[in-house]
Write a protein that holds these residues in place. Sequence first.
Motif, PDB file in Angstrom:
ATOM      1  N   ALA A 155      28.236  87.142  20.700  1.00 10.46           N
ATOM      2  CA  ALA A 155      29.471  86.961  21.457  1.00 10.46           C
ATOM      3  C   ALA A 155      30.541  86.337  20.575  1.00 10.46           C
ATOM      4  O   ALA A 155      31.705  86.767  20.576  1.00 10.46           O
ATOM      5  CB  ALA A 155      29.225  86.078  22.683  1.00 10.46           C
ATOM      6  N   LEU A 156      30.145  85.334  19.807  1.00  7.84           N
ATOM      7  CA  LEU A 156      31.097  84.676  18.908  1.00  7.84           C
ATOM      8  C   LEU A 156      31.635  85.664  17.884  1.00  7.84           C
ATOM      9  O   LEU A 156      32.833  85.697  17.602  1.00  7.84           O
ATOM     10  CB  LEU A 156      30.416  83.515  18.178  1.00  7.84           C
ATOM     11  CG  LEU A 156      30.237  82.199  18.967  1.00  7.84           C
ATOM     12  CD1 LEU A 156      29.443  81.197  18.146  1.00  7.84           C
ATOM     13  CD2 LEU A 156      31.590  81.627  19.369  1.00  7.84           C
ATOM     14  N   ARG A 157      30.715  86.488  17.336  1.00  9.91           N
ATOM     15  CA  ARG A 157      31.150  87.425  16.303  1.00  9.91           C
ATOM     16  C   ARG A 157      32.128  88.438  16.869  1.00  9.91           C
ATOM     17  O   ARG A 157      33.185  88.681  16.293  1.00  9.91           O
ATOM     18  CB  ARG A 157      29.942  88.141  15.706  1.00  9.91           C
ATOM     19  CG  ARG A 157      30.325  89.007  14.498  1.00  9.91           C
ATOM     20  CD  ARG A 157      29.169  89.872  14.071  1.00  9.91           C
ATOM     21  NE  ARG A 157      28.751  90.729  15.167  1.00  9.91           N
ATOM     22  CZ  ARG A 157      27.483  91.107  15.371  1.00  9.91           C
ATOM     23  NH1 ARG A 157      26.525  90.681  14.574  1.00  9.91           N
ATOM     24  NH2 ARG A 157      27.180  91.888  16.378  1.00  9.91           N
ATOM     25  N   ASP A 158      31.786  88.976  18.051  1.00 10.44           N
ATOM     26  CA  ASP A 158      32.656  90.009  18.628  1.00 10.44           C
ATOM     27  C   ASP A 158      34.033  89.449  18.962  1.00 10.44           C
ATOM     28  O   ASP A 158      35.054  90.044  18.624  1.00 10.44           O
ATOM     29  CB  ASP A 158      32.002  90.604  19.882  1.00 10.44           C
ATOM     30  CG  ASP A 158      30.734  91.378  19.509  1.00 10.44           C
ATOM     31  OD1 ASP A 158      30.571  91.678  18.305  1.00 10.44           O
ATOM     32  OD2 ASP A 158      29.918  91.654  20.411  1.00 10.44           O
ATOM     33  N   SER A 159      34.045  88.293  19.641  1.00  8.29           N
ATOM     34  CA  SER A 159      35.353  87.741  20.015  1.00  8.29           C
ATOM     35  C   SER A 159      36.114  87.294  18.769  1.00  8.29           C
ATOM     36  O   SER A 159      37.327  87.502  18.658  1.00  8.29           O
ATOM     37  CB  SER A 159      35.195  86.585  21.007  1.00  8.29           C
ATOM     38  OG  SER A 159      34.279  85.638  20.497  1.00  8.29           O
ATOM     39  N   GLY A 160      35.399  86.705  17.794  1.00  7.58           N
ATOM     40  CA  GLY A 160      36.037  86.256  16.559  1.00  7.58           C
ATOM     41  C   GLY A 160      36.643  87.425  15.806  1.00  7.58           C
ATOM     42  O   GLY A 160      37.794  87.360  15.365  1.00  7.58           O
TER      43      GLY A 160
END
Lengths: 402, 282
Positions: free
Chosen positions: B35-40
Amino acid sequence: MATKVEIQNLVKIFGKKEKQALELVKKGHSKEEILEKTGATVGVNQASFKVEEGEIFVIMGLSGSGKSTLVRMLNRLIEPTEGNILIDGENVSQMNKEDLRRVRREKLSMVFQNFGLFPHRTILENTEYGLEVQGVDKETRQKKAEAALDNAGLLPYKDQKPNQLSGGMQQRVGLARALANDPEVLLMDEAFSALDPLIRRDMQDELLEMQETMHKTIIFITHDLNESLRIGDRIAIMKDGEVVQVGTGEEILTNPANDYVERFVEDVDRSKVLTAENIMIRPQTLRASKQGPRVAAQQMKAEGLSSMLVIDDNHQLKGYVTDKDVLSAVKSNIRNFDNILRTDIPKVSKDTLIGDLYDIIYDSDTPVAVVDENNRLEGIVIRSLVIGALAKEREEESNNGE
Amino acid sequence: MENSILDVIPEIPVADWMATFIDWLTDNLSWLFDALRDSGDWVMDSMTELLLLIPPVVFIILLTALAFFAGSKKWGLPTFTVLGLLYIYNQGLWEPLMFTITLVIVASLLSIIIGVPLGILMAKSEIANFIITPVLDFMQTMPAFVYLIPAVAFFGIGMVPGVFSAVIFALPPTVRFTNLGIRQVSDEMVEAAQSFGSTGSQQLFKVELPLAKATIMAGINQTVLLALSMVVIASMIGAPGLGERVINALQRAQVGPGFVAGFALVVLAIILDRTLQGFNKD
């Protein structure tokens, strides 16, 4: 007068082994002994005193005597180890955070040695700080802060930063800031010590002048005896954390409680402290309604006087007669003083400082009369007494020099 | 060697433990990392696109104006800014520059958002100070490359692991300087604030933070420069930008392109440093 602030057996111990040190304090061991045995430093040792409402109470001591620690315990910037602090009967030492904050906001304000002004705020913003933290709205608090600055003659500087002002001005701001939230008790920690002597004197005068109208309870810390004598209604002298004497400047100078106080007060310039009251003597007087030149001549002969004061039945000073005039009146068989009474006698009040008295008495052939506001005679001062008082000082100075 | 008494203790499998720990994190928290990677990625891609939408001429003018006001309205820094940016544009490095700027901004902001409160906590609590100080020492002395490995394990390759490792690397100065700045506020200032009945947060926001501002800003300045240097290293794990060009040149042993991109990074570093310092002086 009511008691405003009272401290009871206040103790502050710095360092570890607090409990052990506290026990030793209670047993009456000295600061050095306790330091040696426990490694703890006794900041304040069972201090007790009462401060009356509206007085300037000076706490005086040399550095390390615990006076700054003591004043910081009053608003608990330093937590007391033991003892009570009562302000209006409320025990500050037992208060929770909220109550303490309320007392700090409403009752106590502090003025600091190095002024304690916030360098990032303007003079006005500094002055309104106390009101700001209370949540007073901007308009009201600015109005009050401006009034406090105006009172100190600082309004034109309100938009400057503290470092643009001189030391004396900064401390006036410090005082204005402390007064802006209208506290009942003002704590002044060496407030004038960082200022040069002339400015310090001005500030002392301003404080006294202000106090005449404001009647705050002021607790003033200083290491300067002359300052304490000048502004203090009463003085507490501290040594090694203990309060060794509490009294008026007068009492401390005339009856030092112990050697320490005596050595402390030795240096003081007596001519600036002792007043006419301290050295005046009871005069030989003549009552105009009952006594005449013959009695006067008799008494002058008996006492070896060259002049005598004449008073009326209300003890009010009418003037004086000289031995020459009295003798000629006796020869002419005159029965009263009406024709020989002289009125060119210097009069002073009993609060007149000896330093000021010296000039008056130097130019005068007669003794100086000490009278109250109703011209009632309270005593006289003769030249030899003034010289004697000043000589005593010089004698002590030369003793110190040895 | 073989008979050394020290051999009594068998080799402790620190490497295995560490690997197991990281594996465990990856397995159990993969949903979070994803989730962090996608939103980042989304945030940083959009940001770079936005930056690229600004015509380079306008961008150069804006940055020069900023440098002019930061540098007390002297001409040295603005002149350097104009010439430096023109050089980067001329060498065809404009797009990588925008990626690098994005990464630096995001990593720095995250460092500040995490670092300043941590610094405040350390200043206020001796326990926090006692615990966090060695962690900061660890973060600063561990070779920066080591952070790349868990970053890849958590986030794969790309911008997000780059920012992750940059934040770890760049965070300590902000924390340390915030802590230092608040502790340096003089006792008399704190006593003055307290004597008027300030609450803890009033004392912090009205007195301590304003007085610590210059020190905190010096820390933030350090953080930004460290973030820049780590963003370059993070190109090894696929973070785009000027660093990517440097790594490419390194792998192919091309001296010329390597220096061209390296010089662009120097230009960026000097502009960032001097502009931030200029604003701190006001």
